[in-house]
Scaffold this active site. Structure first.
Site, PDB file in Angstrom:
ATOM      1  CE  LYS A  95      33.399  38.507  30.393  1.00 26.32           C
ATOM      2  NZ  LYS A  95      34.494  39.220  29.694  1.00 26.32           N
ATOM      3  NE  ARG A 115      37.778  34.002  30.261  1.00 26.00           N
ATOM      4  CZ  ARG A 115      37.325  34.988  31.057  1.00 26.00           C
ATOM      5  NH1 ARG A 115      36.407  34.760  31.947  1.00 26.00           N
ATOM      6  NH2 ARG A 115      37.807  36.206  30.935  1.00 26.00           N
ATOM      7  NE  ARG A 144      39.035  45.463  34.535  1.00 25.24           N
ATOM      8  CZ  ARG A 144      38.510  44.373  33.972  1.00 25.24           C
ATOM      9  NH1 ARG A 144      37.203  44.266  33.824  1.00 25.24           N
ATOM     10  NH2 ARG A 144      39.286  43.406  33.539  1.00 25.24           N
ATOM     11  NE  ARG A 193      40.934  42.070  36.712  1.00 24.99           N
ATOM     12  CZ  ARG A 193      39.973  41.539  35.984  1.00 24.99           C
ATOM     13  NH1 ARG A 193      38.715  41.847  36.231  1.00 24.99           N
ATOM     14  NH2 ARG A 193      40.256  40.696  35.016  1.00 24.99           N
ATOM     15  NE  ARG A 239      42.646  39.672  31.022  1.00 23.03           N
ATOM     16  CZ  ARG A 239      42.429  40.930  31.448  1.00 23.03           C
ATOM     17  NH1 ARG A 239      43.432  41.756  31.633  1.00 23.03           N
ATOM     18  NH2 ARG A 239      41.208  41.326  31.683  1.00 23.03           N
TER      19      ARG A 239
HETATM   20  P1  ADP Z   1      38.078  39.570  31.939  1.00 24.26           P
HETATM   21  O1  ADP Z   1      36.807  39.189  31.263  1.00 24.26           O
HETATM   22  O2  ADP Z   1      38.323  41.032  31.968  1.00 24.26           O
HETATM   23  O3  ADP Z   1      39.277  38.813  31.442  1.00 24.26           O
HETATM   24  P2  ADP Z   1      37.539  37.912  34.312  1.00 24.26           P
HETATM   25  O4  ADP Z   1      37.449  38.439  35.705  1.00 24.26           O
HETATM   26  O5  ADP Z   1      36.325  37.283  33.733  1.00 24.26           O
HETATM   27  O6  ADP Z   1      37.979  39.202  33.486  1.00 24.26           O
HETATM   28  O7  ADP Z   1      38.739  36.858  34.195  1.00 24.26           O
HETATM   29  C1  ADP Z   1      40.036  37.121  34.674  1.00 24.26           C
HETATM   30  C2  ADP Z   1      40.934  35.899  34.516  1.00 24.26           C
HETATM   31  O8  ADP Z   1      40.425  34.818  35.314  1.00 24.26           O
HETATM   32  C3  ADP Z   1      41.009  35.311  33.109  1.00 24.26           C
HETATM   33  O9  ADP Z   1      41.982  35.957  32.319  1.00 24.26           O
HETATM   34  C4  ADP Z   1      41.375  33.839  33.408  1.00 24.26           C
HETATM   35  O10 ADP Z   1      42.740  33.717  33.725  1.00 24.26           O
HETATM   36  C5  ADP Z   1      40.600  33.550  34.672  1.00 24.26           C
HETATM   37  N1  ADP Z   1      39.263  32.978  34.373  1.00 24.26           N
HETATM   38  C6  ADP Z   1      38.055  33.543  34.668  1.00 24.26           C
HETATM   39  N2  ADP Z   1      37.049  32.748  34.245  1.00 24.26           N
HETATM   40  C7  ADP Z   1      37.611  31.660  33.660  1.00 24.26           C
HETATM   41  C8  ADP Z   1      37.125  30.506  33.011  1.00 24.26           C
HETATM   42  N3  ADP Z   1      35.796  30.291  32.856  1.00 24.26           N
HETATM   43  N4  ADP Z   1      38.013  29.608  32.519  1.00 24.26           N
HETATM   44  C9  ADP Z   1      39.329  29.796  32.653  1.00 24.26           C
HETATM   45  N5  ADP Z   1      39.871  30.867  33.244  1.00 24.26           N
HETATM   46  C10 ADP Z   1      39.038  31.802  33.750  1.00 24.26           C
END
Ligand code: ADP
Length: 190
Positions: free
Chosen positions: A14, A89, A128, A134, A145
């Site tokens: 993404k 999400r 990654r 990270r 996740r």
């Molecule tokens: P990835 O898609 O690799 O999990 P992100 O950077 O999008 O990476 O998200 C990392 C973490 O941030 C998620 O596992 C969650 O804990 C939190 N997070 C990000 N966006 C949201 C969201 N829209 N709602 C709830 N938690 C979120």
């Protein structure tokens, strides 16, 4: 002005594809993950509240995320259209987004759902993690996740399919081929 959601499991590309699409089309990038990581670095109240969830592979509570998006949209009124990355999400987040965009007389025009097999996702995230350090890119948290994604986020695909805006995109292969597939959908909307 188009508002797009780039959708998919953790590791589906993404963020990477968002950057490539922004170069090409000039969208505004809104990544809730990036915003949360900045908040953690800045040790803001949001950052302090979010950190434990992120490190555990759980979703940050809807109320915090919806508040975050609300303030982001207020700050940077979408002029060139938005790419929402990592948001929504959950169904409540999607419903809140719809209400927020309606305030600006706009809506979600397309959900671009990057589809990548489970093994490849785990592989990419482990790589990654080695490169970026990270905190959530370790095997235990990755597996959590992915489970959270299937339980809480994947149902959004059907939610947006019902609204006629969901597009499944093959998310593996060469980066530029994936960008080309995404562009095809975007160009058809323009
Ligand atoms: P990835 O898609 O690799 O999990 P992100 O950077 O999008 O990476 O998200 C990392 C973490 O941030 C998620 O596992 C969650 O804990 C939190 N997070 C990000 N966006 C949201 C969201 N829209 N709602 C709830 N938690 C979120």
């Amino acid at each position: 002005m188009l508002n797009l959601i780039i959708f998919g499991a953790p590791g589906s590309g993404k963020g990477t594809q968002s950057e490539l699409l922004i170069k090409k089309y000039g969208f505004e990038h809104v990544s809730t993950g990036d915003l949360l990581r900045s908040a953690i670095k800045a040790q803001s109240e949001l950052g302090k509240a979010a950190k434990q969830y992120i490190d555990n592979g759980q979703l940050v509570p809807d109320a915090l995320i919806i508040g975050l998006i609300e303030s982001v949209l207020e700050e940077r009124r979408p002029q060139h259209g938005l790419i929402l990355d990592g948001f929504p999400r959950t169904i409540p987040q999607a419903e809140a987004l719809e209400e927020l965009l309606a305030k600006y007389n706009t809506r979600v025009h397309a959900v671009l759902d990057l589809q990548v097999g489970q093994e490849e996702l785990v592989d990419r995230l482990l790589k990654r993690g080695q490169a970026s350090g990270r905190s959530d890119d370790n095997l235990e948290t990755i597996e959590k996740r992915l489970a959270v994604y299937h339980a809480q986020t994947a149902p959004l695909a059907a939610y947006y399919a019902d609204k006629g805006v969901h597009h499944a995109i093959q998310g593996s292969g060469a980066l530029e081929d994936i960008t080309a597939r995404l562009s095809q959908v975007i160009d058809a909307l323009n």
